[in-house]
Every structure is written in structure tokens, then in C-alpha cells.
Design an enzyme around this catalytic site. Structure first.
Site, PDB file in Angstrom:
ATOM      1  N   TYR A 188       0.813  -1.081  -0.197  1.00 13.80           N
ATOM      2  CA  TYR A 188       0.009   0.020   0.099  1.00 13.80           C
ATOM      3  C   TYR A 188       1.064   1.187  -0.028  1.00 13.80           C
ATOM      4  O   TYR A 188       1.740   1.502   1.141  1.00 13.80           O
ATOM      5  CB  TYR A 188      -0.971   0.227   1.133  1.00 13.80           C
TER       6      TYR A 188
ATOM      7  N   SER B 123     -13.428  -4.118   1.348  1.00 14.02           N
ATOM      8  CA  SER B 123     -14.464  -3.264   0.642  1.00 14.02           C
ATOM      9  C   SER B 123     -15.866  -3.413   1.099  1.00 14.02           C
ATOM     10  O   SER B 123     -17.009  -3.895   0.267  1.00 14.02           O
ATOM     11  CB  SER B 123     -14.410  -3.905  -1.139  1.00 14.02           C
ATOM     12  N   PRO B 124     -16.030  -3.315   2.212  1.00 10.35           N
ATOM     13  CA  PRO B 124     -17.462  -3.709   2.620  1.00 10.35           C
ATOM     14  C   PRO B 124     -18.526  -2.266   2.401  1.00 10.35           C
ATOM     15  O   PRO B 124     -19.841  -2.675   2.657  1.00 10.35           O
ATOM     16  CB  PRO B 124     -17.451  -3.516   4.388  1.00 10.35           C
TER      17      PRO B 124
ATOM     18  N   GLN C 296     -16.505   0.227  -2.405  1.00 10.26           N
ATOM     19  CA  GLN C 296     -15.801   1.243  -2.836  1.00 10.26           C
ATOM     20  C   GLN C 296     -16.594   2.479  -2.830  1.00 10.26           C
ATOM     21  O   GLN C 296     -16.229   3.570  -3.504  1.00 10.26           O
ATOM     22  CB  GLN C 296     -15.136   0.875  -4.133  1.00 10.26           C
ATOM     23  N   GLY C 297     -17.580   2.504  -1.773  1.00  6.22           N
ATOM     24  CA  GLY C 297     -18.312   3.841  -1.607  1.00  6.22           C
ATOM     25  C   GLY C 297     -19.830   3.784  -2.177  1.00  6.22           C
ATOM     26  O   GLY C 297     -20.542   4.462  -2.075  1.00  6.22           O
TER      27      GLY C 297
ATOM     28  N   THR D 135     -22.366   4.074   0.244  1.00  6.05           N
ATOM     29  CA  THR D 135     -22.373   5.100   1.310  1.00  6.05           C
ATOM     30  C   THR D 135     -23.430   6.132   0.790  1.00  6.05           C
ATOM     31  O   THR D 135     -23.866   6.939   1.659  1.00  6.05           O
ATOM     32  CB  THR D 135     -21.238   5.974   1.360  1.00  6.05           C
ATOM     33  N   GLY D 136     -24.173   5.902  -0.108  1.00 10.09           N
ATOM     34  CA  GLY D 136     -25.181   6.905  -0.595  1.00 10.09           C
ATOM     35  C   GLY D 136     -24.821   8.098  -1.450  1.00 10.09           C
ATOM     36  O   GLY D 136     -25.507   9.004  -2.022  1.00 10.09           O
TER      37      GLY D 136
END
Length: 314
Positions: free
Chosen positions: A61, A207-208, A211-212, A215-216
Site C-alpha cells: 500500500y 471493500s465492505p 468502494q463507496g 454510502t449513498g
């Protein structure tokens, strides 16, 4: 706060960690443009203050920068930090000694003599087999440089082999880190989830929040400009987001009901599955605080099933 054990005899921790793939990564996550060291330091401290102490990183990373940042931040706090990092076999590091050297380098970047969890990042076995990997890591547990052994992206069969190799030396396999979310539930059908429960291996869900997507933030009518890895994912296209509308709408409804936000609903759904520690990313303090809002409450069984049913249709 509710806790979950990492593996059969590992530490008891909050059923939520945080991932740091984006920290120091300029290629996929625009580190240094939209956010930088000051922002991720805020995420680090906000997570700890909320009781989220498991931080997941990897030597790859940011080409070591994620580990260096974590090492620096850990020097600034007296709070408990449980660090998990990973070894990536490429490029051409296929000797047992390469694993030992990589761990040494990670510990140096992290400014510590010991970490909670060391994982094999991918089951790449062209030259070095799982038995070799596990033999090295078992030795490192006995040396005290790592407290527990984990794998990442391992299939049910590969996970079982790793478990058997470690068990022969009296050491449990603590975890398998795999993608898992409302939008990616492959581990429920490919045997990983079932086998993990049978072996008492904890699932670290990366990646729960897809990748967003969960989230809305991304909607068909107002999708923000995409950067990094999201530009490669067709689900972020207008058509892809339109298909997700039923699930996004349900997340909105449940968020309103529980006085939460959609991301917290999605993370709480994962925690409710049991034996799961989601590790969402956080680039700043606000995101870290939002993630931590998934703790301390529960969706009802009916809501859990409703989310599962709607997610299957998108």
C-alpha cells in the site's frame, strides 16, 4: 462495546476495523491530491477514540508509505493499536527467507517489534507453497514478532490447507481477508464463509462499502467525478447506479428509521452476519467517525433479511 475474537484464541476487538489501502497510494486513490498525511492522521486518531483499534495495511500500500504513516501515528498515542499487515510474494520473492525479510522491513516501517496479525496477501504459489508460507509464519509467532497468522484472498480449500499446516505446529489460522459486502456476497456461496465458521477463522471483510457505492454518495442523478479505481468499475456508471436504486433507497429508509447514514446500515448488516470484521477505509476523521457509527446497535432480523433480499435483485 460488543467484541469479537480474532481467530479461536486471538485478542478480543471491536467487530470493526479500518483499512488503509488509500494511505500513501497516489495511483488508485489520489493520495496527495484530495487528501494527505494530515487527513489520514485525523482518521487514525478518530478511529481509536471510537474504540476501533484494528488497523489493516500491507507492505504494497503506497509502496510502504501506508505502513510508515501508521508507524509514525502510533508513536503519538498511548492507546492500544492492533496492527495487521501483509506480505505480497511478487516480484520474485519466493524463498522462505524473503518472507522473513519482508516482515522485518514492515516492522521497521511500523516502528515496532511486534504486530497483531501478519497475512499472506494472495495465494500465489508458483514457487513457494502454502506449507512453506505457514512454516515461516508459525516460526515468527514463536519468536514473538507476530501474534497471529492470517491469509487474504484464499479460497475455502486454500484456507483449509493453511489451517492444517499451522495446526500441525500448534498454531491456529486467525483470519481470511476477503471482499464481502451487500453487493459482493460470493463467500456465502463459494464455501469460504461456511468453512471459516467450521475452522473458527475470522473473516476480515474488505471493500465492505463496495468502494463507496453503499454510502449513498453516488447516485444516478448526482454522481461525483470519479477518480482512481472507481473509474474502472461499471457499477459507478449512470446505468450501474440506476440498477442499484432499490438497494440505495432501502438503505436511505433504514438510515432514517435508525437515525443513521446508509454506510452505517451496510456495515451493521455485515457485523450482524457473525464472525465478520468489516474493515472500511477512511481518508479523514469524518469518515472514520461515520464508520464507527455502525457499532453499538443492531438491525432487526427482519431488516437484515430485507436488505439481503433487495441486494440479491440488483
Amino acid at each position: 462495546m460488543e467484541t469479537i475474537r480474532l481467530g479461536p484464541n486471538g485478542p478480543s476487538i471491536a467487530p470493526l476495523g479500518f483499512g488503509t489501502w488509500s494511505w500513501g497510494d497516489t495511483l488508485f486513490w489520489a493520495y496527495g491530491k484530495d487528501f494527505g498525511p494530515e487527513e489520514v492522521e485525523g482518521a487514525f486518531h478518530a478511529s481509536l477514540e471510537a474504540g476501533v483499534t484494528l488497523i489493516d495495511t500491507a507492505e504494497i500500500y503506497g509502496f510502504g508509505e501506508s505502513e510508515r504513516l501508521i508507524g509514525r501515528f502510533c508513536q503519538e498515542t498511548d492507546q492500544t493499536v492492533q496492527i495487521a499487515t501483509k506480505y505480497f510474494p511478487l516480484p520474485w520473492r519466493w524463498q522462505r527467507s524473503d518472507v522473513t525479510k519482508a516482515l522485518t522491513a514492515s516492522l521497521e516501517r511500523l516502528l515496532t517489534d511486534s504486530i497483531t496479525l501478519y497475512q499472506i496477501h494472495w495465494p500465489l504459489e508458483f514457487w513457494l507453497k502454502t506449507a512453506d508460507f505457514m512454516a515461516v509464519l508459525a516460526a515468527e509467532v514463536k519468536k514473538g514478532r507476530i501474534q497471529a497468522v492470517g491469509v487474504s484472498n484464499y479460497s475455502a480449500q486454500q484456507m483449509t490447507i493453511a489451517h492444517e499446516c499451522l495446526a500441525a505446529q500448534g498454531i491456529p489460522l486467525a483470519s481470511n481477508q476477503v471482499p464481502y459486502s451487500l453487493l459482493n456476497r460470493e463467500i456465502e456461496s463459494n464455501g469460504i464463509s461456511t468453512q471459516a465458521r467450521q475452522l473458527n477463522v475470522t473473516i476480515l471483510a474488505y471493500s465492505p462499502l463496495a468502494q463507496g457505492l453503499l454510502t449513498g454518495k453516488y447516485r444516478p442523478e448526482n454522481s461525483p467525478t470519479l477518480q482512481g479505481a472507481r473509474r474502472l468499475n461499471p457499477r459507478f456508471s449512470t446505468k450501474g447506479l440506476q440498477k442499484l436504486a432499490p438497494l440505495l433507497n432501502l438503505l436511505d429508509t433504514l438510515a432514517d428509521k435508525h437515525n443513521k447514514i446508509p454506510a452505517q446500515i451496510a456495515l451493521n448488516w455485515l457485523i450482524a452476519q457473525g464472525n465478520i470484521i468489516p474493515i472500511p477505509g477512511a481518508k479523514n476523521a469524518s469518515q472514520a467517525q461515520q464508520n464507527a457509527g455502525a457499532l453499538g446497535w443492531q438491525l432487526s432480523p427482519e431488516e437484515i433479511e430485507q436488505l439481503r433480499t433487495v441486494a440479491q435483485g440488483v
